[in-house]
Scaffold this motif. Structure first.
Motif, PDB file in Angstrom:
ATOM      1  N   ARG A  62       3.746   1.170 -25.236  1.00 13.35           N
ATOM      2  CA  ARG A  62       2.397   1.386 -24.702  1.00 13.35           C
ATOM      3  C   ARG A  62       1.336   0.771 -25.621  1.00 13.35           C
ATOM      4  N   HIS A  63       1.504   0.936 -26.915  1.00 13.86           N
ATOM      5  CA  HIS A  63       0.513   0.402 -27.854  1.00 13.86           C
ATOM      6  C   HIS A  63       0.613  -1.111 -28.013  1.00 13.86           C
ATOM      7  N   GLU A  64       1.799  -1.666 -27.876  1.00 21.62           N
ATOM      8  CA  GLU A  64       1.945  -3.125 -27.950  1.00 21.62           C
ATOM      9  C   GLU A  64       1.172  -3.804 -26.827  1.00 21.62           C
ATOM     10  N   ARG A  65       1.124  -3.157 -25.661  1.00 20.21           N
ATOM     11  CA  ARG A  65       0.418  -3.727 -24.510  1.00 20.21           C
ATOM     12  C   ARG A  65      -1.028  -3.255 -24.427  1.00 20.21           C
ATOM     13  N   GLY A  66      -1.369  -2.273 -25.240  1.00 25.15           N
ATOM     14  CA  GLY A  66      -2.692  -1.673 -25.158  1.00 25.15           C
ATOM     15  C   GLY A  66      -3.768  -2.530 -25.781  1.00 25.15           C
ATOM     16  N   SER A  67      -4.981  -2.084 -25.580  1.00 23.87           N
ATOM     17  CA  SER A  67      -6.121  -2.828 -26.116  1.00 23.87           C
ATOM     18  C   SER A  67      -7.095  -1.892 -26.822  1.00 23.87           C
ATOM     19  N   ARG A  91       5.530  15.836 -35.442  1.00 20.41           N
ATOM     20  CA  ARG A  91       6.668  16.754 -35.618  1.00 20.41           C
ATOM     21  C   ARG A  91       7.961  15.982 -35.400  1.00 20.41           C
ATOM     22  N   PHE A  92       8.803  15.973 -36.416  1.00 21.33           N
ATOM     23  CA  PHE A  92      10.091  15.284 -36.366  1.00 21.33           C
ATOM     24  C   PHE A  92      11.156  16.293 -35.952  1.00 21.33           C
ATOM     25  N   HIS A  93      11.390  16.397 -34.646  1.00 15.83           N
ATOM     26  CA  HIS A  93      12.267  17.433 -34.124  1.00 15.83           C
ATOM     27  C   HIS A  93      13.640  16.923 -33.693  1.00 15.83           C
ATOM     28  N   GLU A  94      13.878  15.614 -33.747  1.00 21.66           N
ATOM     29  CA  GLU A  94      15.172  15.063 -33.364  1.00 21.66           C
ATOM     30  C   GLU A  94      15.689  14.133 -34.442  1.00 21.66           C
ATOM     31  N   ARG A  95      16.984  14.198 -34.684  1.00 19.27           N
ATOM     32  CA  ARG A  95      17.623  13.309 -35.659  1.00 19.27           C
ATOM     33  C   ARG A  95      17.538  11.864 -35.185  1.00 19.27           C
ATOM     34  N   GLY A  96      17.511  10.958 -36.141  1.00 22.52           N
ATOM     35  CA  GLY A  96      17.480   9.536 -35.805  1.00 22.52           C
ATOM     36  C   GLY A  96      16.395   8.833 -36.595  1.00 22.52           C
ATOM     37  N   THR A  97      15.991   7.681 -36.110  1.00 26.11           N
ATOM     38  CA  THR A  97      14.973   6.876 -36.774  1.00 26.11           C
ATOM     39  C   THR A  97      13.730   6.811 -35.908  1.00 26.11           C
ATOM     40  N   VAL A  98      12.589   7.101 -36.509  1.00 27.36           N
ATOM     41  CA  VAL A  98      11.303   7.048 -35.824  1.00 27.36           C
ATOM     42  C   VAL A  98      10.493   5.935 -36.483  1.00 27.36           C
ATOM     43  N   VAL A  99       9.889   5.086 -35.668  1.00 24.22           N
ATOM     44  CA  VAL A  99       9.142   3.934 -36.170  1.00 24.22           C
ATOM     45  C   VAL A  99       7.688   4.302 -36.419  1.00 24.22           C
ATOM     46  N   MET A 100       7.134   3.756 -37.511  1.00 20.37           N
ATOM     47  CA  MET A 100       5.690   3.794 -37.789  1.00 20.37           C
ATOM     48  C   MET A 100       5.236   2.336 -37.706  1.00 20.37           C
ATOM     49  N   ALA A 101       4.084   2.093 -37.085  1.00 15.16           N
ATOM     50  CA  ALA A 101       3.628   0.715 -36.936  1.00 15.16           C
ATOM     51  C   ALA A 101       2.117   0.659 -36.793  1.00 15.16           C
ATOM     52  N   CYS A 102       1.595  -0.539 -37.054  1.00 14.79           N
ATOM     53  CA  CYS A 102       0.202  -0.862 -36.768  1.00 14.79           C
ATOM     54  C   CYS A 102       0.233  -1.901 -35.656  1.00 14.79           C
ATOM     55  N   HIS A 103      -0.386  -1.573 -34.522  1.00  9.70           N
ATOM     56  CA  HIS A 103      -0.355  -2.465 -33.366  1.00  9.70           C
ATOM     57  C   HIS A 103      -1.658  -3.241 -33.168  1.00  9.70           C
ATOM     58  N   LEU A 104      -2.521  -3.278 -34.172  1.00 10.51           N
ATOM     59  CA  LEU A 104      -3.694  -4.138 -34.047  1.00 10.51           C
ATOM     60  C   LEU A 104      -3.220  -5.589 -33.976  1.00 10.51           C
ATOM     61  N   PRO A 105      -4.004  -6.485 -33.386  1.00 10.39           N
ATOM     62  CA  PRO A 105      -3.534  -7.853 -33.153  1.00 10.39           C
ATOM     63  C   PRO A 105      -2.924  -8.509 -34.399  1.00 10.39           C
ATOM     64  N   ARG A 106      -1.675  -8.943 -34.242  1.00  7.57           N
ATOM     65  CA  ARG A 106      -0.883  -9.687 -35.228  1.00  7.57           C
ATOM     66  C   ARG A 106      -0.410  -8.853 -36.423  1.00  7.57           C
ATOM     67  N   LEU A 108       1.664  -6.129 -36.499  1.00  9.73           N
ATOM     68  CA  LEU A 108       3.090  -5.833 -36.416  1.00  9.73           C
ATOM     69  C   LEU A 108       3.913  -7.088 -36.686  1.00  9.73           C
ATOM     70  N   SER A 109       3.519  -8.208 -36.119  1.00  9.83           N
ATOM     71  CA  SER A 109       4.274  -9.452 -36.344  1.00  9.83           C
ATOM     72  C   SER A 109       4.188  -9.895 -37.806  1.00  9.83           C
ATOM     73  N   TYR A 110       3.153  -9.483 -38.506  1.00 13.10           N
ATOM     74  CA  TYR A 110       3.013  -9.776 -39.932  1.00 13.10           C
ATOM     75  C   TYR A 110       3.955  -8.892 -40.758  1.00 13.10           C
ATOM     76  N   GLY A 111       4.418  -7.800 -40.172  1.00 11.65           N
ATOM     77  CA  GLY A 111       5.364  -6.936 -40.870  1.00 11.65           C
ATOM     78  C   GLY A 111       4.884  -5.531 -41.123  1.00 11.65           C
ATOM     79  N   MET A 112       3.837  -5.124 -40.432  1.00  8.89           N
ATOM     80  CA  MET A 112       3.278  -3.794 -40.670  1.00  8.89           C
ATOM     81  C   MET A 112       4.048  -2.760 -39.860  1.00  8.89           C
ATOM     82  N   ARG A 113       5.204  -2.391 -40.426  1.00  7.77           N
ATOM     83  CA  ARG A 113       6.152  -1.508 -39.757  1.00  7.77           C
ATOM     84  C   ARG A 113       6.883  -0.698 -40.816  1.00  7.77           C
ATOM     85  N   GLY A 114       7.246   0.507 -40.462  1.00  9.93           N
ATOM     86  CA  GLY A 114       8.040   1.348 -41.350  1.00  9.93           C
ATOM     87  C   GLY A 114       8.933   2.260 -40.532  1.00  9.93           C
TER      88      GLY A 114
END
Length: 122
Positions: A62-67, A91-106, A108-114
């Motif tokens: 949703r955020h990748e397509r958002g404005s 709230r981290f209520h399920e096991r697994g990997t949850v992504v953190m990101a910045c979706h401002l233009p460019r 995420l592609s620059y590497g702003m992800r965790g």
């Protein structure tokens, strides 16, 4: 090997401080025990605005397509102006990997992800 901070905590809310620096999250990887609400205190030391979006694949699609250039703080989402500090909770209520990101233009592609690895309580 890279050190991944692990949060060992009592039930309730845990505070994590994130720094946004050179368009990167510091730390970029976290490990939390399943169940807590994490309060993210996000300090932007860059001269440009950023955001922290934490969530599942649907949230990130949703955020990748958002404005939205700015987000009012709500669970898992906060915009942080240059040189400012913001907060959000998630709230981290399920096991697994949850992504953190910045979706401002460019950003995420620059590497702003965790990632947040959610592990079972032992």
């Amino acid at each position: 090997t890279q050190h991944v901070p692990e949060l060992v905590h009592p039930p309730g809310t845990v505070t994590v401080e994130l720094e946004l620096h050179h368009s990167r999250f510091r730390p970029a990887r976290l490990r939390v025990v399943e169940g807590p609400t994490v309060r993210f205190v996000v300090r932007n030391t860059d001269p440009i605005d950023h955001e922290l979006i934490v969530g599942d694949d649907a949230v990130h699609r949703r955020h990748e397509r958002g404005s939205e250039p700015f987000h009012e703080p709500k669970p898992g989402e906060v915009s942080v102006l240059a040189g400012e500090t913001g907060e959000t909770t998630y709230r981290f209520h399920e096991r697994g990997t949850v992504v953190m990101a910045c979706h401002l233009p460019r950003h995420l592609s620059y590497g702003m992800r965790g990632e947040v690895e959610v592990v079972p309580a032992s």
